[in-house]
Write an enzyme that holds these catalytic residues in place. Structure first.
Site, PDB file in Angstrom:
ATOM      1  N   HIS A 176      56.354  73.780  33.855  1.00  0.00           N
ATOM      2  CA  HIS A 176      57.726  74.173  33.514  1.00  0.00           C
ATOM      3  C   HIS A 176      58.556  72.918  33.229  1.00  0.00           C
ATOM      4  CE1 HIS A 176      57.981  73.770  38.029  1.00  0.00           C
ATOM      5  NE2 HIS A 176      58.935  72.954  37.625  1.00  0.00           N
TER       6      HIS A 176
HETATM    7  P1  TYD Z   1      57.731  76.428  41.329  1.00  0.00           P
HETATM    8  O1  TYD Z   1      58.846  75.448  41.214  1.00  0.00           O
HETATM    9  O2  TYD Z   1      57.375  77.234  40.121  1.00  0.00           O
HETATM   10  O3  TYD Z   1      56.411  75.697  41.865  1.00  0.00           O
HETATM   11  P2  TYD Z   1      55.475  74.598  41.215  1.00  0.00           P
HETATM   12  O4  TYD Z   1      56.197  73.899  40.126  1.00  0.00           O
HETATM   13  O5  TYD Z   1      55.150  73.688  42.351  1.00  0.00           O
HETATM   14  O6  TYD Z   1      54.230  75.254  40.744  1.00  0.00           O
HETATM   15  O7  TYD Z   1      58.036  77.387  42.538  1.00  0.00           O
HETATM   16  C1  TYD Z   1      57.085  78.331  43.015  1.00  0.00           C
HETATM   17  C2  TYD Z   1      57.836  79.428  43.755  1.00  0.00           C
HETATM   18  O8  TYD Z   1      58.535  78.903  44.871  1.00  0.00           O
HETATM   19  C3  TYD Z   1      58.862  80.147  42.881  1.00  0.00           C
HETATM   20  O9  TYD Z   1      58.832  81.539  43.190  1.00  0.00           O
HETATM   21  C4  TYD Z   1      60.182  79.578  43.345  1.00  0.00           C
HETATM   22  C5  TYD Z   1      59.919  79.175  44.780  1.00  0.00           C
HETATM   23  N1  TYD Z   1      60.696  77.972  45.183  1.00  0.00           N
HETATM   24  C6  TYD Z   1      61.778  78.111  46.025  1.00  0.00           C
HETATM   25  O10 TYD Z   1      62.142  79.228  46.443  1.00  0.00           O
HETATM   26  N2  TYD Z   1      62.484  76.996  46.384  1.00  0.00           N
HETATM   27  C7  TYD Z   1      62.139  75.761  45.954  1.00  0.00           C
HETATM   28  O11 TYD Z   1      62.804  74.756  46.299  1.00  0.00           O
HETATM   29  C8  TYD Z   1      61.021  75.629  45.055  1.00  0.00           C
HETATM   30  C9  TYD Z   1      60.596  74.286  44.522  1.00  0.00           C
HETATM   31  C10 TYD Z   1      60.326  76.758  44.704  1.00  0.00           C
END
Ligand code: TYD
Length: 137
Positions: free
Chosen positions: A55
């Site tokens: 992302h």
């Molecule tokens: P995401 O940022 O997509 O994870 P990564 O980039 O590590 O693969 O986040 C995964 C899930 O966790 C998504 O449902 C949002 C949640 N999340 C939070 O609730 N708070 C946070 O600070 C972060 C980073 C993610």
């Protein structure tokens, strides 16, 4: 965020206090990190072969640190890509807003610490790569 490139991201060396009993690294808001740290989060227990990220963010700025172990960060600005391996707890990778990123190649037991300039906000995410490329054009 439209104009940011992978060349805007660089590594910083954090101070390390060394003794025979081990090391200490401290990180200070507005000293080593040039923004107010609104959030700290960390990835851990990442299974072998898994990747994270996939992302971009409109506004969020981050520093990423391998608190333990190692992993790769692949940065992509829509034109160029670069892979940065993080494997030292006193080195932090600055990721500016507007870059696509993926994290992979996590070693067993690794910890990916993230210092973030904003609280979590799903509206700040671009999760579709084609949509990201259109925004960056
Ligand atoms: P995401 O940022 O997509 O994870 P990564 O980039 O590590 O693969 O986040 C995964 C899930 O966790 C998504 O449902 C949002 C949640 N999340 C939070 O609730 N708070 C946070 O600070 C972060 C980073 C993610």
């Amino acid at each position: 965020m439209r104009d940011s490139t992978i060349h805007d991201c660089n590594l910083i060396l954090l101070p390390k206090i060394n003794s025979a009993a081990g090391n200490i690294t401290s990180i200070n808001e507005n000293i080593e990190i040039p923004f107010d740290i609104q959030r700290v989060y960390y990835l851990y227990d990442v299974p072998s072969g898994e990747s994270r990220g996939g992302h971009a963010h409109y506004e969020l700025e981050q520093y990423i640190i391998a608190g333990s172990g190692s992993f790769d960060v692949i940065l992509d600005d829509g034109k160029n890509k670069k892979t940065v391996t993080l494997n030292r707890p006193n080195i932090a990778l600055h990721i500016v807003p507007g870059l696509w990123r993926e994290l992979d190649n996590f070693s067993s037991g690794s910890i990916c610490m993230v210092l973030a300039s904003l609280e979590y906000n799903e509206n700040d995410y671009i999760r579709n790569y084609e949509a990201y490329l259109k925004i960056k054009k």
